[in-house]
Motif scaffolding. Structure first.
Motif, PDB file in Angstrom:
ATOM      1  N   GLU A 102       0.850  -1.201   0.005  1.00 21.73           N
ATOM      2  CA  GLU A 102      -0.073   0.177   0.014  1.00 21.73           C
ATOM      3  C   GLU A 102       0.983   1.100   0.070  1.00 21.73           C
ATOM      4  O   GLU A 102       0.498   2.355  -0.585  1.00 21.73           O
ATOM      5  N   ARG A 106       0.842   4.087  -2.791  1.00 21.59           N
ATOM      6  CA  ARG A 106       0.549   5.481  -2.493  1.00 21.59           C
ATOM      7  C   ARG A 106       1.842   6.162  -3.283  1.00 21.59           C
ATOM      8  O   ARG A 106       1.494   7.388  -3.607  1.00 21.59           O
ATOM      9  N   CYS A 118      -5.315  16.400  -2.737  1.00 18.83           N
ATOM     10  CA  CYS A 118      -5.029  15.178  -1.878  1.00 18.83           C
ATOM     11  C   CYS A 118      -3.177  15.405  -1.228  1.00 18.83           C
ATOM     12  O   CYS A 118      -3.014  14.879  -0.403  1.00 18.83           O
ATOM     13  N   LYS A 135      -9.265  11.197   5.604  1.00 17.68           N
ATOM     14  CA  LYS A 135     -10.064  10.298   5.465  1.00 17.68           C
ATOM     15  C   LYS A 135     -10.673   9.844   4.302  1.00 17.68           C
ATOM     16  O   LYS A 135     -11.003   8.687   3.868  1.00 17.68           O
ATOM     17  N   ASN A 136     -11.044  10.932   3.449  1.00 18.09           N
ATOM     18  CA  ASN A 136     -11.694  10.535   2.110  1.00 18.09           C
ATOM     19  C   ASN A 136     -10.453  10.680   1.010  1.00 18.09           C
ATOM     20  O   ASN A 136     -10.863  10.764  -0.178  1.00 18.09           O
ATOM     21  N   GLN A 139      -8.259   5.100  -1.532  1.00 15.09           N
ATOM     22  CA  GLN A 139      -7.674   3.972  -0.903  1.00 15.09           C
ATOM     23  C   GLN A 139      -7.145   3.124  -2.037  1.00 15.09           C
ATOM     24  O   GLN A 139      -7.088   3.341  -3.059  1.00 15.09           O
ATOM     25  N   THR A 140      -6.576   1.803  -1.614  1.00 14.68           N
ATOM     26  CA  THR A 140      -5.809   1.157  -2.653  1.00 14.68           C
ATOM     27  C   THR A 140      -6.572   0.878  -3.788  1.00 14.68           C
ATOM     28  O   THR A 140      -5.800   1.007  -5.085  1.00 14.68           O
ATOM     29  N   ASN A 141      -7.757   0.314  -3.860  1.00 16.78           N
ATOM     30  CA  ASN A 141      -8.654  -0.087  -5.013  1.00 16.78           C
ATOM     31  C   ASN A 141      -8.478   1.174  -6.153  1.00 16.78           C
ATOM     32  O   ASN A 141      -8.371   1.077  -7.217  1.00 16.78           O
ATOM     33  N   ASN A 171      -5.443  -9.734   2.728  1.00 15.82           N
ATOM     34  CA  ASN A 171      -6.425  -9.476   3.446  1.00 15.82           C
ATOM     35  C   ASN A 171      -6.808 -10.200   4.674  1.00 15.82           C
ATOM     36  O   ASN A 171      -7.071 -10.075   5.596  1.00 15.82           O
TER      37      ASN A 171
END
Length: 239
Positions: A102, A106, A118, A135-136, A139-141, A171
């Motif tokens: 991750e 990133r 961002c 928080k928004n 994410q990975t996908n 996961n």
């Protein structure tokens, strides 16, 4: 607890009756893994790769600077994965291995796909307000979807292959699913420990490649690849 061989594959069996399995199993696993040259070879690989990328970034812009921090984080996770696997701590190593992936995603996303908003959210001082604002962030996908059209194909393809082959298992380990429960109960096959190490090494190469991009020194990529070619046994089957 005892070691056994099934179809030529070494396992560390767990004594589930006595419930004294963890310390004993991990001690034996660590001894078996210490016999493998892949650990010493990986340490040598790491030393050479990190020497190549020990250069300044191209400029001081927030986008490049924060991507560089994410690269450094990914490489720190790599070091942790290697240390945990040396001790036979497979489930913990795989959890950190997911974090390594991750952080690598990133780092590349921050350079090629992240919006200025961002980047700014990740670049300000940590506080309750900045934590809430972050928080928004995708994410990975979502990051992978954006990288499919915005990142260099080689970088995206390497990450996509890893995700396709490993994401479900990662996961499972992160959430105490069937993979870690069964492996911890039945024992850790040595081939699995070494496979995780090779995958971690492959991700580290991707992070190092990103670090060379951030340096602006394209010639460093050839040096990295030359180092990787010295240690083919430490690499996953397909890079």
């Amino acid at each position: 607890m005892a070691s056994s061989c099934i179809d030529g594959e070494q396992f560390i069996q767990v004594d589930t009756v006595s419930r004294r399995c963890s310390t004993q199993a991990l001690a034996v696993t660590g001894k078996l893994m210490a016999l493998s040259n892949i650990y010493d070879d990986t340490d040598a690989l790491a030393g050479k790769l990190l020497t190549v990328v020990a250069v300044p970034v191209y400029d001081t812009s927030p986008r490049i600077g924060i991507s560089d921090v994410a690269c450094s984080l990914a490489l720190e996770h790599w070091q942790s994965v290697r240390a945990l696997l040396r001790q036979g701590l497979l489930p913990s190593a795989v959890v950190v291995h997911r974090a390594q992936f991750e952080a690598t995603v990133r780092a590349i996303w921050l350079l090629y796909a992240a919006s200025d908003a961002c980047v700014a959210k990740l670049g300000i001082a940590l506080s309750q307000e900045s934590e809430q604002a972050a928080k928004n962030i995708p994410q990975t996908n979502a990051m992978m979807e954006q990288l499919a059209t915005k990142a260099p194909p080689q970088a995206h393809d390497a990450l996509a292959r890893f995700k396709e082959n490993s994401w479900k298992a990662l996961n499972s380990y992160a959430h105490a699913g069937i993979h870690p429960i069964r492996r911890h109960g039945e024992g850790y096959p040595s081939v699995l420990l070494e496979g995780v190490l090779r995958n971690a090494n492959g991700l580290a190469v991707v992070a190092c490649m990103q670090a060379t991009v951030l340096s602006g020194q394209q010639s460093l990529q050839a040096k990295l690849l030359a180092v990787v070619e010295e240690y083919p046994a430490c690499m996953p089957p397909r890079m």
